[in-house]
Design an enzyme around this catalytic site. Structure first.
Site, PDB file in Angstrom:
ATOM      1  N   ALA A   1      -7.059  -2.666  -0.505  1.00 12.91           N
ATOM      2  CA  ALA A   1      -6.251  -3.794  -0.725  1.00 12.91           C
ATOM      3  C   ALA A   1      -4.701  -3.860  -0.049  1.00 12.91           C
ATOM      4  CB  ALA A   1      -5.887  -3.528  -2.266  1.00 12.91           C
ATOM      5  N   ALA A   2      -4.089  -2.798   0.305  1.00 14.78           N
ATOM      6  CA  ALA A   2      -2.937  -2.635   1.023  1.00 14.78           C
ATOM      7  C   ALA A   2      -2.884  -3.736   2.215  1.00 14.78           C
ATOM      8  CB  ALA A   2      -2.512  -1.408   1.246  1.00 14.78           C
TER       9      ALA A   2
ATOM     10  N   GLY B   1      -1.562  -6.026   0.074  1.00 19.40           N
ATOM     11  CA  GLY B   1      -1.675  -6.691  -1.137  1.00 19.40           C
ATOM     12  C   GLY B   1      -1.722  -8.527  -1.090  1.00 19.40           C
TER      13      GLY B   1
ATOM     14  N   LYS C   1      -4.435 -10.416  -0.146  1.00 21.85           N
ATOM     15  CA  LYS C   1      -5.440 -10.993  -0.467  1.00 21.85           C
ATOM     16  C   LYS C   1      -5.594 -10.436  -2.126  1.00 21.85           C
ATOM     17  CE  LYS C   1      -7.411 -10.413   3.788  1.00 21.85           C
ATOM     18  NZ  LYS C   1      -6.350  -9.746   4.374  1.00 21.85           N
TER      19      LYS C   1
ATOM     20  N   ASP D   1      -6.867   1.738  -2.282  1.00 19.60           N
ATOM     21  CA  ASP D   1      -6.725   1.946  -0.983  1.00 19.60           C
ATOM     22  C   ASP D   1      -6.704   3.418  -0.807  1.00 19.60           C
ATOM     23  OD1 ASP D   1      -5.573   0.017   1.496  1.00 19.60           O
ATOM     24  OD2 ASP D   1      -4.810   1.973   1.793  1.00 19.60           O
TER      25      ASP D   1
ATOM     26  N   ASP E   1     -10.551   6.325  -1.847  1.00 23.26           N
ATOM     27  CA  ASP E   1     -11.295   5.994  -0.472  1.00 23.26           C
ATOM     28  C   ASP E   1     -12.578   5.474  -0.719  1.00 23.26           C
ATOM     29  OD1 ASP E   1     -12.913   6.172   2.030  1.00 23.26           O
ATOM     30  OD2 ASP E   1     -12.542   8.311   2.124  1.00 23.26           O
TER      31      ASP E   1
ATOM     32  N   CYS F   1     -10.156  -8.954  10.186  1.00 25.52           N
ATOM     33  CA  CYS F   1      -9.310  -9.739  11.010  1.00 25.52           C
ATOM     34  C   CYS F   1      -9.888  -9.448  12.533  1.00 25.52           C
ATOM     35  CB  CYS F   1      -7.769  -9.462  10.771  1.00 25.52           C
ATOM     36  SG  CYS F   1      -7.370  -7.763  10.891  1.00 25.52           S
TER      37      CYS F   1
END
Length: 328
Positions: A140-141, A143, A145, A163, A190, A262
């Site tokens: 997530a980090a 944040g 999204k 995360d 994890d 990405c």
């Protein structure tokens, strides 16, 4: 010394380089192995467009926090501050800032918008979590999204953001507080071991924005061209598959899983999807829903690859799956 040599001798013509991919690599300042790899996957013309786009400064884009304001209201707020902005032609909640700095505006400080690349808004759009759902964001980090998911849920339901790095969770908490999103909880987990710690088949929808080579964001991080090696891409796929393996165990029957990166590498993206589906017959690739018309036309077999030259955003990949049954 180099500059003096150039003044004395001039610069060699690129036309002297017979190998076309070597010439393209030097012209656009990309490593030879990467140019060869992309030409092999996408052909010369598409690769050349992408490499040249990588050398153009990226635009400044923001996402409107629809739980607090409409796009029109944020445009009006920015105009009052003397900041020029326009609507995106692709993502409805995206604005392009043509002047000023987003983080210094009152609209940003009051949580009316957050800084995010337009392509990065696609995963939450595709996952389309509904209010009241129990949702998991596994990588997530910082944040961006996560908060988009919470906004899609209208700040109703349960959203767990995990995360590997505990310190990075502070960034998520800062973002959710600024945006006024109260349904987000964070936990240092994890993703490769998430099924040991979280409730199995406990989530309606899961986002895996996986660790990747980042080859789609070179305009923002040009050092990637010089630090990534070809072998790095293979090791990353192993990590991605391990996270997806845990995601399957955590997803409810009939639940939706979105995998995104990405990067723009076909073997890293499509190769991971193929390996994942081969290992999990209970998971079915499904059509990407809720996409704007421009993106909908680009998807193939439940996968979407966005290139930097498509509409001036980062290179991004998204795929969606539904859990249809128990594997044998």
């Amino acid at each position: 010394g180099i500059f003096r040599s150039v003044l004395r001798e001039g610069v060699r013509s690129l036309e002297e380089i017979e190998n076309v991919t070597e010439r393209l690599a030097i012209e656009t300042s990309h490593p030879q192995w990467l140019v060869d790899r992309w030409v092999g996957s996408y052909g010369y013309e598409l690769t050349a467009e992408m490499l040249r786009e990588n050398n153009i400064a990226p635009p400044q884009t923001v996402r409107v926090n629809t739980t607090k304001a409409t796009v029109e209201e944020v445009l009006t707020t920015l105009e009052r501050e003397g900041v020029k902005a326009r609507r995106s032609d692709v993502m409805p909640e995206c604005l392009y800032l043509l002047s000023g700095q987003a983080a210094r505006t009152a609209a940003f400080k009051h949580g009316l918008m957050t800084i995010q690349d337009e392509s990065s808004m696609i995963p939450a759009t595709v996952l389309d979590p509904q209010p009241g759902m129990k949702v998991l964001d596994m990588c997530a980090a910082p944040g961006g999204k996560t908060t988009h998911l919470a906004e899609k849920m209208k700040n109703e339901g349960s959203l767990l953001a995990t995360d590997l790095h505990p310190k990075k969770l502070d960034l998520i908490e800062e973002n959710t507080a600024r945006l006024g999103l109260t349904i987000v909880e964070t936990a240092p987990v994890d993703g490769r071991k998430a099924a040991e710690l979280l409730q199995k088949e406990g989530y309606d929808a899961i986002l895996v924005d996986a660790p990747c080579s980042g080859l789609g964001v070179m305009r923002r991080k040009p050092d990637i061209k010089y630090t990534k090696r070809e072998e790095d891409l293979e090791s990353l796929q192993t990590i991605q598959l391990a996270i997806l393996e845990n995601a399957v165990q955590l997803l409810k029957q009939g639940g939706r899983l979105v995998y995104s990166t990405c990067t723009v590498d076909r073997r890293e993206n499509e190769g991971t999807v193929q390996a994942f589906l081969s290992a999990h017959p209970e998971m079915e690739a499904v059509r990407l829903e809720n996409l704007p018309t421009q993106l909908d036309a680009k998807q193939q077999d439940g996968m979407l690859q966005v290139f930097p030259q498509d509409f001036g955003s980062d290179g991004f990949f998204v795929a969606a799956f539904v859990k249809k049954g128990v594997s044998n």
